[in-house]
Design a protein around this motif. Structure first.
Motif, PDB file in Angstrom:
ATOM      1  N   TYR A  29       0.849  -1.197   0.000  1.00  0.00           N
ATOM      2  CA  TYR A  29       0.000   0.000   0.000  1.00  0.00           C
ATOM      3  C   TYR A  29       0.888   1.252   0.000  1.00  0.00           C
ATOM      4  O   TYR A  29       1.883   1.320   0.740  1.00  0.00           O
ATOM      5  CB  TYR A  29      -0.886   0.005   1.250  1.00  0.00           C
ATOM      6  N   CYS A  30       0.515   2.219  -0.825  1.00  0.00           N
ATOM      7  CA  CYS A  30       1.211   3.513  -0.841  1.00  0.00           C
ATOM      8  C   CYS A  30       0.401   4.480   0.011  1.00  0.00           C
ATOM      9  O   CYS A  30      -0.736   4.815  -0.333  1.00  0.00           O
ATOM     10  CB  CYS A  30       1.347   4.038  -2.271  1.00  0.00           C
ATOM     11  N   ASN A  31       1.007   4.936   1.097  1.00  0.00           N
ATOM     12  CA  ASN A  31       0.304   5.850   1.996  1.00  0.00           C
ATOM     13  C   ASN A  31       0.141   7.240   1.397  1.00  0.00           C
ATOM     14  O   ASN A  31      -0.701   8.017   1.854  1.00  0.00           O
ATOM     15  CB  ASN A  31       1.062   5.956   3.325  1.00  0.00           C
ATOM     16  N   HIS A  34      -2.532   6.461  -1.519  1.00  0.00           N
ATOM     17  CA  HIS A  34      -3.686   5.742  -0.959  1.00  0.00           C
ATOM     18  C   HIS A  34      -4.267   4.758  -1.967  1.00  0.00           C
ATOM     19  O   HIS A  34      -5.436   4.824  -2.350  1.00  0.00           O
ATOM     20  CB  HIS A  34      -4.767   6.724  -0.500  1.00  0.00           C
ATOM     21  N   PRO A  36      -3.665   0.308  -3.169  1.00  0.00           N
ATOM     22  CA  PRO A  36      -2.917  -0.943  -3.017  1.00  0.00           C
ATOM     23  C   PRO A  36      -2.004  -1.173  -4.221  1.00  0.00           C
ATOM     24  O   PRO A  36      -2.302  -0.737  -5.344  1.00  0.00           O
ATOM     25  CB  PRO A  36      -4.020  -2.005  -2.941  1.00  0.00           C
ATOM     26  N   TYR A  59      -0.108  -3.910   3.265  1.00  0.00           N
ATOM     27  CA  TYR A  59      -1.477  -3.412   3.243  1.00  0.00           C
ATOM     28  C   TYR A  59      -2.073  -3.324   4.642  1.00  0.00           C
ATOM     29  O   TYR A  59      -2.786  -2.380   4.970  1.00  0.00           O
ATOM     30  CB  TYR A  59      -2.339  -4.326   2.364  1.00  0.00           C
ATOM     31  N   ARG A  62      -1.349  -0.021   6.532  1.00  0.00           N
ATOM     32  CA  ARG A  62      -1.648   1.208   5.807  1.00  0.00           C
ATOM     33  C   ARG A  62      -2.211   2.287   6.726  1.00  0.00           C
ATOM     34  O   ARG A  62      -2.789   1.989   7.774  1.00  0.00           O
ATOM     35  CB  ARG A  62      -2.653   0.919   4.688  1.00  0.00           C
TER      36      ARG A  62
END
Length: 568
Positions: A29-31, A34, A36, A59, A62
């Motif tokens: 997940y990229c914070n 936002h 997946p 994930y 996150r």
């Protein structure tokens, strides 16, 4: 994880990568973005010059995305900044206004993520401490109420027995007194009868004397002058009877109360119920989480999330006496209990030899389970009872289920509780019993009053206390927490769940009977992988079971049980 929509459930078994045209498993997940990401796309993401500083996490770790809220002063801007001096949320344009000049600002998303995590932590305390502890205390209160009723019934029985004993003594003494009175009466009447006879004799004597006197008086000669004057005997004296007098006993109600005894409440302070400190639960939770994290760190992330590539066949049993294997239970000793659809329940040793065989009313469901104390428990649908088999092969009646038919059963590895799927008149529920057989909890409907279950065939419990059932009519895995509140349902296209179990990492392992595969889900219902399929040589699997050594047992319709290693 919330329950997926019908569209998601119908088309996928896992979270799809957020990159366009990529359909891989979104395990990262990229914070910042936002979204997946799959493993490949996460590498590409950090290599890209525009996104190389983005934070990529698993994930499950996150950050929660800040809810979108438009600025009232600048409707085209989103509120995403927090003014520390004014303590209000702002949009980026508001921060440039004169009234905020020189003020310090925080990222509102960071604050939201912190607050969300804090509230989630507090919510977790409710689920893991306050609610279970309160339910345990309620159970204690109910147990005390039962104890009070039993104690009072015992006192009532004792009081009645004391009163009956006193009454018997009263009856006995009264009987003796009446017998004594009868003897006294007889003695007095006999005395009076004797006196009556005395007077009868004296009256007869007087009659004779009267006749004699008449003879003397009737003579006309002078003989009377020379005869001796007759003398009359005195009247015999007798005594009057002394009548007995009854003197009543002198007693009061208090005297009777003393004789019968009374109920005394001890003059002691009531004992306070023991409430387990939250620190103990928190420490245990942290310890478990730490241990879990340490375990996961020991394995490569790719291996952990792609377990199907590391599954290794270790051993295979051909089970004599059954034509299918619909359920497997493993004792601590490693011996197996295996059942088929005809009600045959067998115990086999580590070499696959039959040790004992029992005929039951069970069928295509998980109707037996091995307990932590070495026993085996199985349900009897026809008799509506649950039986226990001890290590010495003794079978005893354990629980009566009344009007409900016991279907499948599971013994908790957490506290020894017994979880039983019950069926009655087309309805289904899960009943929790203590390891002593006392009914504790019934789970049947959700918060809206809707039925949670239709026809659950298998049941298990996860490490967090979640109760997981495979419902073939709903074609779903239904998961509720320890309090009986629904957490999620797992569904999918071409999906019909059969056997289900969990492991030490909180994974949910289950059989999809429609495509002959075994799935691995995470604790929140996220699809991780297919760990076994026909490519690994399995044939129509029906049940899965994991023992304390993390061995995976798969029961198949060709009367075999295959042992695998799937965790490293």
């Amino acid at each position: 994880m919330s329950e997926p929509s019908d569209e998601q459930a119908a088309g996928q078994h896992y979270l799809v990568c957020g990159t366009e045209d990529c359909q891989e498993n979104g395990q990262f997940y990229c914070n910042a973005c936002h979204r997946p990401l799959c493993e490949h796309c996460s590498y590409e993401h950090v290599k890209n010059i525009d996104t190389k500083f983005h934070e990529i996490v698993l994930y499950r770790h996150r950050k929660q995305q800040l809810p979108v809220e438009k600025c009232k002063l600048h409707p085209t801007r989103n509120v995403d900044i927090f003014c520390k001096e004014c303590k209000i949320p702002l949009c980026s344009k508001c921060s440039t206004m004169e009234e905020h000049q020189g003020h310090k600002f925080n990222d509102l998303e960071e604050i939201f993520a912190e607050k969300y995590a804090l509230q989630q932590s507090e919510f977790s305390k409710i689920q893991k401490y306050f609610l279970p502890t309160s339910q345990d205390l309620k159970s204690d209160v109910e147990a005390d109420a039962t104890q009070v009723r039993k104690a009072m019934e015992s006192i009532r029985t004792s009081m009645k027995a004391a009163a009956k004993s006193l009454k018997n003594l009263v009856d006995e003494v009264t009987k003796e007194n009446l017998e004594h009175i009868k003897k006294m009466e007889k003695s007095l009447l006999e005395m009076l009868k004797s006196q009556e006879t005395t007077y009868d004799d004296y009256i007869a004597y007087l009659g004779k004397m009267s006749e004699e006197f008449q003879q003397y008086l009737s003579l006309l000669n002078q003989k009377l002058l020379f005869s001796e004057t007759l003398k009359i005997k005195t009247i015999p004296e007798t005594t009057k009877p002394v009548l007995p007098v009854f003197t009543g006993g002198k007693f009061s109600k208090d005297d009777i109360s003393k004789l019968l005894g009374g109920v005394i409440v001890p003059n002691t302070e009531p004992e306070k119920r023991k409430i387990q400190p939250m620190e103990t639960v928190t420490t245990h939770m942290k310890s478990a989480e730490k241990q879990l994290d340490q375990t996961k760190k020991k394995s490569d992330v790719k291996q952990t999330l792609s377990l199907s590539t590391s599954v290794t066949k270790v051993k295979e049993y051909t089970v004599p006496g059954v034509d299918t294997v619909y359920h497997v239970s493993v004792e601590k000793s490693g011996r197996l209990w295996v059942s088929d659809w005809k009600g045959n329940l067998l115990q086999i040793d580590l070499q696959g030899n039959q040790l004992q065989k029992i005929k039951t009313s069970g069928g295509e469901q998980g109707y037996h389970t091995a307990t932590q104390d070495g026993n085996v428990i199985y349900t009897d649908k026809d008799k509506k009872k649950i039986y226990r088999i001890t290590p010495d092969k003794k079978i005893t009646e354990f629980i009566k289920t009344g009007n409900w038919t016991p279907f499948s059963v599971h013994s908790s590895r957490i506290n020894g509780d017994i979880l039983v799927v019950m069926i009655k008149d087309g309805e289904a529920k899960v009943t929790r019993y203590s390891k002593a057989g006392k009914e504790i909890q019934n789970i049947q409907r959700d918060k809206q009053g809707q039925e949670l279950y239709d026809l659950p065939r298998y049941i298990t419990e996860n490490i967090n206390g979640d109760i997981c059932t495979s419902d073939i009519n709903k074609r779903a895995v239904v998961v509720v927490n320890k309090a009986g509140q629904q957490r999620f349902s797992y569904k999918g296209q071409g999906f019909c769940p059969y056997g289900i179990c969990t492991d030490v990492l909180g994974h949910i392992l289950l059989v999809n009977s429609l495509n002959a595969t075994d799935y691995l889900l995470d604790q929140d219902g996220g699809f991780l992988s297919v760990i076994l399929s026909s490519q690994q040589g399995i044939y129509s699997p029906r049940d899965v079971c994991v023992d304390d050594e993390n061995n995976l047992y798969v029961g198949q319709v060709n009367n075999t049980v295959t042992l695998y290693k799937y965790l490293q």
